[in-house]
Scaffold this motif. Structure first.
Motif, PDB file in Angstrom:
ATOM      1  N   THR A 153       0.869  -1.178   0.000  1.00 15.17           N
ATOM      2  CA  THR A 153       0.000   0.000   0.000  1.00 15.17           C
ATOM      3  C   THR A 153       0.901   1.221   0.000  1.00 15.17           C
ATOM      4  OG1 THR A 153      -1.689  -1.138   1.283  1.00 15.17           O
ATOM      5  CG2 THR A 153      -1.759   1.266   1.284  1.00 15.17           C
ATOM      6  N   VAL A 154       0.606   2.149  -0.885  1.00 18.26           N
ATOM      7  CA  VAL A 154       1.359   3.400  -0.903  1.00 18.26           C
ATOM      8  C   VAL A 154       0.383   4.542  -0.686  1.00 18.26           C
ATOM      9  CG1 VAL A 154       3.049   4.780  -2.138  1.00 18.26           C
ATOM     10  CG2 VAL A 154       2.926   2.328  -2.572  1.00 18.26           C
ATOM     11  N   VAL A 155       0.731   5.471   0.207  1.00 20.15           N
ATOM     12  CA  VAL A 155      -0.187   6.569   0.534  1.00 20.15           C
ATOM     13  C   VAL A 155       0.516   7.912   0.376  1.00 20.15           C
ATOM     14  CG1 VAL A 155      -1.542   5.161   2.130  1.00 20.15           C
ATOM     15  CG2 VAL A 155       0.414   6.464   2.998  1.00 20.15           C
ATOM     16  N   GLU A 156      -0.325   8.957   0.309  1.00 21.66           N
ATOM     17  CA  GLU A 156       0.161  10.339   0.274  1.00 21.66           C
ATOM     18  C   GLU A 156      -0.232  10.994   1.586  1.00 21.66           C
ATOM     19  OE1 GLU A 156      -2.014  11.713  -3.150  1.00 21.66           O
ATOM     20  OE2 GLU A 156      -0.249  11.515  -4.424  1.00 21.66           O
ATOM     21  N   LEU A 157       0.657  10.886   2.562  1.00 20.16           N
ATOM     22  CA  LEU A 157       0.318  11.363   3.904  1.00 20.16           C
ATOM     23  C   LEU A 157       0.914  12.731   4.153  1.00 20.16           C
ATOM     24  CD1 LEU A 157      -1.292   9.942   6.108  1.00 20.16           C
ATOM     25  CD2 LEU A 157       0.856   9.074   7.052  1.00 20.16           C
ATOM     26  N   LYS A 158       2.193  12.848   3.952  1.00 21.85           N
ATOM     27  CA  LYS A 158       2.914  14.095   4.256  1.00 21.85           C
ATOM     28  C   LYS A 158       3.780  14.462   3.058  1.00 21.85           C
ATOM     29  CE  LYS A 158       2.069  14.310   8.873  1.00 21.85           C
ATOM     30  NZ  LYS A 158       1.711  15.484   9.692  1.00 21.85           N
ATOM     31  N   PRO A 159       3.330  15.413   2.244  1.00 26.49           N
ATOM     32  CA  PRO A 159       4.135  15.814   1.084  1.00 26.49           C
ATOM     33  C   PRO A 159       5.498  16.343   1.524  1.00 26.49           C
ATOM     34  CG  PRO A 159       1.955  16.809   1.010  1.00 26.49           C
ATOM     35  CD  PRO A 159       2.085  16.175   2.353  1.00 26.49           C
ATOM     36  N   SER A 160       6.502  16.116   0.684  1.00 26.71           N
ATOM     37  CA  SER A 160       7.826  16.670   0.983  1.00 26.71           C
ATOM     38  C   SER A 160       7.788  18.175   0.813  1.00 26.71           C
ATOM     39  CB  SER A 160       8.874  16.080   0.040  1.00 26.71           C
ATOM     40  OG  SER A 160      10.088  16.793   0.205  1.00 26.71           O
ATOM     41  N   PRO A 161       8.343  18.916   1.778  1.00 28.26           N
ATOM     42  CA  PRO A 161       8.410  20.382   1.629  1.00 28.26           C
ATOM     43  C   PRO A 161       9.574  20.813   0.750  1.00 28.26           C
ATOM     44  CG  PRO A 161       9.349  19.714   3.747  1.00 28.26           C
ATOM     45  CD  PRO A 161       8.897  18.445   3.059  1.00 28.26           C
ATOM     46  N   LEU A 162      10.350  19.851   0.230  1.00 31.10           N
ATOM     47  CA  LEU A 162      11.628  20.192  -0.402  1.00 31.10           C
ATOM     48  C   LEU A 162      11.556  20.357  -1.904  1.00 31.10           C
ATOM     49  CD1 LEU A 162      13.892  17.674   1.583  1.00 31.10           C
ATOM     50  CD2 LEU A 162      13.455  20.079   2.105  1.00 31.10           C
ATOM     51  N   ASN A 163      10.413  20.047  -2.522  1.00 30.01           N
ATOM     52  CA  ASN A 163      10.358  20.139  -3.984  1.00 30.01           C
ATOM     53  C   ASN A 163       8.942  20.483  -4.426  1.00 30.01           C
ATOM     54  OD1 ASN A 163       8.897  17.469  -4.813  1.00 30.01           O
ATOM     55  ND2 ASN A 163      10.429  16.829  -3.315  1.00 30.01           N
ATOM     56  N   PRO A 164       8.793  21.048  -5.622  1.00 25.65           N
ATOM     57  CA  PRO A 164       7.469  21.527  -6.052  1.00 25.65           C
ATOM     58  C   PRO A 164       6.441  20.413  -6.241  1.00 25.65           C
ATOM     59  CG  PRO A 164       9.086  21.726  -7.822  1.00 25.65           C
ATOM     60  CD  PRO A 164       9.842  21.396  -6.580  1.00 25.65           C
ATOM     61  N   LEU A 165       6.893  19.177  -6.385  1.00 29.04           N
ATOM     62  CA  LEU A 165       5.941  18.071  -6.539  1.00 29.04           C
ATOM     63  C   LEU A 165       5.439  17.565  -5.183  1.00 29.04           C
ATOM     64  CD1 LEU A 165       7.921  16.073  -9.238  1.00 29.04           C
ATOM     65  CD2 LEU A 165       5.656  17.072  -9.578  1.00 29.04           C
ATOM     66  N   GLY A 166       6.206  17.800  -4.126  1.00 29.31           N
ATOM     67  CA  GLY A 166       5.875  17.200  -2.828  1.00 29.31           C
ATOM     68  C   GLY A 166       6.221  15.723  -2.773  1.00 29.31           C
TER      69      GLY A 166
END
Lengths: 161, 764
Positions: B700-713
């Motif tokens: 299972t892959v989720v989108e929980l906490k986007p990365s703050p380091l790049n425009p894609l997250g």
């Protein structure tokens, strides 16, 4: 030595040294580079082609042994119009990543489903266990082959339209 | 989020079927063995048959006399200075003495080390000539393991005075004080066996020298084309603009393929030497001897905890058996094993050292999750051992120690030398852990713990991991709006089977606000962009994808500037919509009709910080005590990648990574004898997972906490789940065999090894 066989519907005659493998003959002489060489000693299955209906390691077969045979390679299972149901199932299930083992998987699965369109998951896994894939973990490959069974149960649909 | 992504997720996040598949499924890919040039010759490499020895001379006359042989090249052909493979990553002066020469000249240090290259009309003739080479080697005693290396009576590098190359130190807090005050400590020794990436397409090159233009073209590059071009230019005394590195289809990489090996120099050198195209395709035995090995590590590590299970310290010493030389990235796994041993857990006090030890075996390099697989094996085992000793449920023990969201950013141990500081950010370990437990149905399965059912003992385990990604410094993209209104994206990232043609087209389509089929992606080759850094350290999607986002913005600005005068407005007032542009007054023009020629932009995305993906993996095994066979009944994983580009390919990475890890945990082993000969030199001896081995894998892959380091997250996601597999499988086996008090401390958990553990436990 002169060797004559049918490959993907065309009769060809080639002049090869007796030591040349069928895989090298297909790739280097006939330029059918879809057949891949991953180990050259019959373990990885990437070089699998269909000879007279059976899945065979072309790296362990001499070209001269193929004299008079009917050979189908991965190119012969394809056409320009669309993916076959087996190929489409591979794509849908993401059953390939780097694509190197894929021709052997396709030919092996095609030979299996042609003979046994009702093969169950265990049988599919058993037959495919002769082909090594390092990318996918096999789970999607087995799913794809199982899904493609329906097309082989009705042979008219096994080719792309 | 930049304005480039404002149209939302039209393509990003969709399980789009891959563009690449259309050629691969029909046998129409072009791998390097499929590349042929007019008039090409074929090369084979003569490799050392002994592990350690003084190379006195090479007699090639008989080989040269064979009809069809054009040349036999030895180190003498390089003149006084035999070129060496430089250090691509962490080029420390301490490592300089251990670099590998392109061909052995004074000494051979491992079986398989290149001594000469034979070039002939056909590969078959060149192979015939191999048997006619006579190398005079005075054999020296070989060193194959740590014990032999530490004796010091035989040295691989006499001038260095020791077989230990370097020490890597990871430090955080005050380990000495923590251990002095701890309620509980436990110290154990661990071993991870030598194994390898073993990608399916053998390596190979075709090189062609154009004498008139003094230009070199090399087909077959992978992973890091630009870095390898720099190395090739330096070693062949050419300028970079005299060399084109062409990436064709690449049959798997996993860290190993694409690094600069001796053949990366030898084949181009032979092509220029003979002024003929030269082709070399590795065979599988050669691959097993020549391509980077990985993972071999011994550890003596101690854990400290409070009586309620709070881990307060980790300290110890590891020894990485790095083989005969330090190649391009030979420093990474040993140093990673120290810095990342604490993984997803908040361990305040750390003192871990890894010593890189040279031995007469194939040199080592990175393999998916380098050093992390090894370090996680040690840590996850120690956590379960501590939980058992302290009478704490291993699930609860982990929950008490995971780095919480409140603790982030959480710095890991600082590494020296080549000082490196990194921190865990933007994640929720506890949420992922709980989701993994729930999806795995842990509360039901744990009831089977240690139970004998139909002749097999059942065990379950769960562990957590971090995956570093997005290594800098930068990635370049160039986007061209073509005359026909389509967009061509050129990218420094490289394909190694992960599907970047598709993923990057998704990112570009959204960034340019055009449909998927209007975008074509070309990548990897050095002619596409000014510079590039390639595909390693789970970086392509984050770095290359972000470069595309920035470049798309730059291109759109250029287009707005170009059409604004025609629309009678300022550039900022221009609205772009596919092939058309409109102004505030309602006027609409075709972009191509106004501009009339292709227009392009190039930009780079720069990044200094690593992204971290987080996750948990649970396993259910059944062990046959009579045979030692470990059956993996189920694996379930949960991972947060910040932002998914393509769930289809992403889950493919997860499942594939898990099964590779199971190979390392249970099957794969590069076994050497005492003479330094590789005993597992074929795929019949070196066991890889096959289709029947591990049928039940769920990710299972989720989108929980986007990365703050790049425009894609986005966070890097190509390695991930392999990292904890050794540890969780060993923990599941221990849980299954709890009645025998079996505690596995070495991998692989092959049937004979597990059987011996049971036998030994029963006798004591």
């Amino acid at each position: 030595m002169l060797v004559k066989f049918n490959v993907n519907g065309d009769t060809v005659e080639v002049d090869v040294e007796p030591r040349v493998s069928l895989a090298d003959c297909l790739r280097d002489v006939l330029h059918l580079t879809g057949t891949h060489l991953g180990c050259e000693h019959g373990v990885c299955g990437a070089c699998t082609v269909i000879i007279d209906g059976e899945a065979v390691r072309s790296c362990l077969t001499l070209a001269v042994q193929a004299d008079g045979a009917t050979i189908v390679t991965v190119e012969g299972l394809s056409n320009d119009n669309a993916l076959t149901p087996l190929q489409a199932a591979f794509r849908k299930h993401h059953a390939l990543q780097c694509g190197f083992c894929t021709p052997g998987m396709i030919t092996t699965a095609h030979a299996l489903l042609t003979e046994e369109p009702d093969a169950d998951a265990e049988r599919v896994r058993d037959v495919l266990s002769g082909n090594i894939c390092r990318c996918t973990g096999y789970v999607p490959i087995v799913e794809a082959v199982l899904e493609a069974r329906a097309a082989y149960a009705n042979p008219d649909k096994a080719d792309a339209s | 989020m930049t304005s480039g992504m404002k149209r939302g997720n039209a393509l990003i996040g969709q399980p789009i079927e891959r563009v690449e598949d259309l050629r691969f499924l029909r046998g129409r890919g072009t791998f390097v063995a499929d590349v042929n040039r007019e008039g090409q010759l074929h090369a084979v490499i003569y490799r050392s048959p002994v592990a350690h020895g003084l190379l006195r001379s090479v007699d090639a006359q008989a080989a040269l006399n064979l009809p069809g042989v054009h040349a036999v090249i030895t180190a003498q052909d390089f003149g006084a200075d035999v070129p060496v493979i430089p250090l691509r990553l962490q080029p420390l002066p301490e490592l300089v003495p251990f670099r590998q020469p392109m061909l052995a000249h004074d000494k051979v240090r491992y079986v398989g080390e290149p001594i000469a290259i034979i070039v002939a009309d056909t590969a078959a003739i060149a192979e015939d000539a191999l048997d006619l080479i006579d190398a005079d080697i005075d054999a020296l005693p070989p060193i194959t393991d740590r014990a032999g290396a530490e004796l010091g009576d035989v040295l691989l590098f006499d001038e260095h005075g020791s077989n230990s190359a370097i020490e890597w130190n990871a430090v955080r807090g005050d380990a000495e004080a923590a251990f002095a005050s701890a309620d509980y400590t436990r110290r154990e020794t661990f071993k991870v066996q030598r194994h390898a990436a073993l990608f399916m397409e053998p390596r190979g090159f075709v090189a062609e020298w154009n004498a008139n233009e003094e230009k070199l073209t090399v087909w077959g590059v992978a992973k890091v084309a630009f870095a390898n071009r720099t190395i090739l230019a330096d070693t062949m005394a050419l300028s970079e603009n005299q060399i084109d590195m062409v990436e064709v289809d690449v049959g798997g990489g996993f860290g190993s393929r694409g690094e600069f090996y001796p053949e990366d120099f030898l084949i181009p050198f032979a092509a220029r030497h003979l002024n003929r195209p030269v082709k070399w395709i590795e065979d599988r035995r050669e691959h097993l001897l020549a391509a980077n090995h990985a993972r071999e590590l011994e550890c003596d590590v101690e854990i400290a905890a409070t009586k309620d299970g709070k881990i307060i310290g980790l300290r110890g010493q590891s020894w990485a058996n790095i083989g005969a030389y330090v190649r391009t990235n030979g420093s990474i796994a040993p140093r990673n094993a120290a810095q990342f041993m604490s993984g997803a857990y908040a361990i305040e006090n750390i003192q871990l050292t890894t010593t890189s030890i040279t031995t007469n075996k194939t040199p080592t390099g990175t393999y998916r999750g380098p050093g992390r697989f090894e370090g996680d094996f040690v840590r996850e085992r120690l956590i379960d051992l501590a939980a058992k000793d302290l009478g704490i449920d291993p699930v609860e023990m982990r929950r008490r120690n995971l780095v919480s969201s409140d603790q982030m950013p959480y710095p890991l141990a600082t590494m020296t030398p080549f000082e490196s500081v990194t921190e865990l950010d933007s994640g929720d370990n506890h949420a992922l852990f709980d989701q993994c437990l729930a999806e795995f149905d842990w509360s039901e399965k744990v009831k089977l713990q240690g139970k004998l059912i139909d002749g097999r003992y059942h065990g379950v385990s769960i562990g957590c991991f971090i995956e570093g990604g997005a290594a800098g410094p930068s990635e370049n993209a160039r986007i061209v709006l073509e005359l026909d209104g389509s967009y061509t994206v050129y990218l420094g990232s490289a394909a190694v089977g992960q599907g970047i043609q598709t993923i990057m087209a998704q990112i570009a389509g959204d960034a340019l606000e055009v449909p998927f089929d209007r975008v074509r992606v070309l990548h990897g080759s050095t002619s596409h962009v000014k510079s590039g850094f390639g595909s390693f350290h789970s970086r392509s999607t984050v770095m290359g994808g972000s470069a595309i986002v920035l470049t798309a913005e730059a291109l759109k600005d250029k287009i707005r500037d170009a059409v604004a005068p025609t629309l009678g407005c300022t550039p900022t007032e221009v609205t772009l919509d596919g092939g058309n542009a409109s102004g505030p007054s309602g006027g609409v023009v075709s972009i191509m009709e106004v501009i009339g020629e292709p227009i392009e932009a190039e930009a780079a995305f720069l990044n200094k910080k690593y992204t971290y993906a987080y996750g948990s993996v649970a396993a259910h095994v059944a062990v046959d005590p009579k045979t030692g066979q470990v059956d993996v009944l189920e694996i379930g994983s949960t991972k947060d990648v910040g932002r998914m580009i393509n769930p289809l390919t992403l889950n493919g990475q997860s499942v594939g990574s898990i099964v590779q890890g199971l190979g390392g945990a249970l099957l794969e082993h590069l076994v050497y004898d005492k003479e330094g000969q590789l005993l597992t030199g074929t795929l019949a001896d070196y066991l890889l997972p096959t289709a029947g081995d591990f049928p039940n894998i769920h990710s299972t892959v989720v989108e929980l906490k986007p990365s703050p380091l790049n425009p894609l997250g986005a966070k890097g996601a190509g390695e991930g789940e392999i990292i904890p597999i050794g540890g969780i499988i060993a923990n599941a086996v221990a849980a299954a065999l709890v009645d025998f008090n079996v505690e596995p401390l070495e991998l692989p958990l092959s049937p004979p090894n597990v059987w011996r553990l049971i036998e030994t436990a029963q006798k004591t």
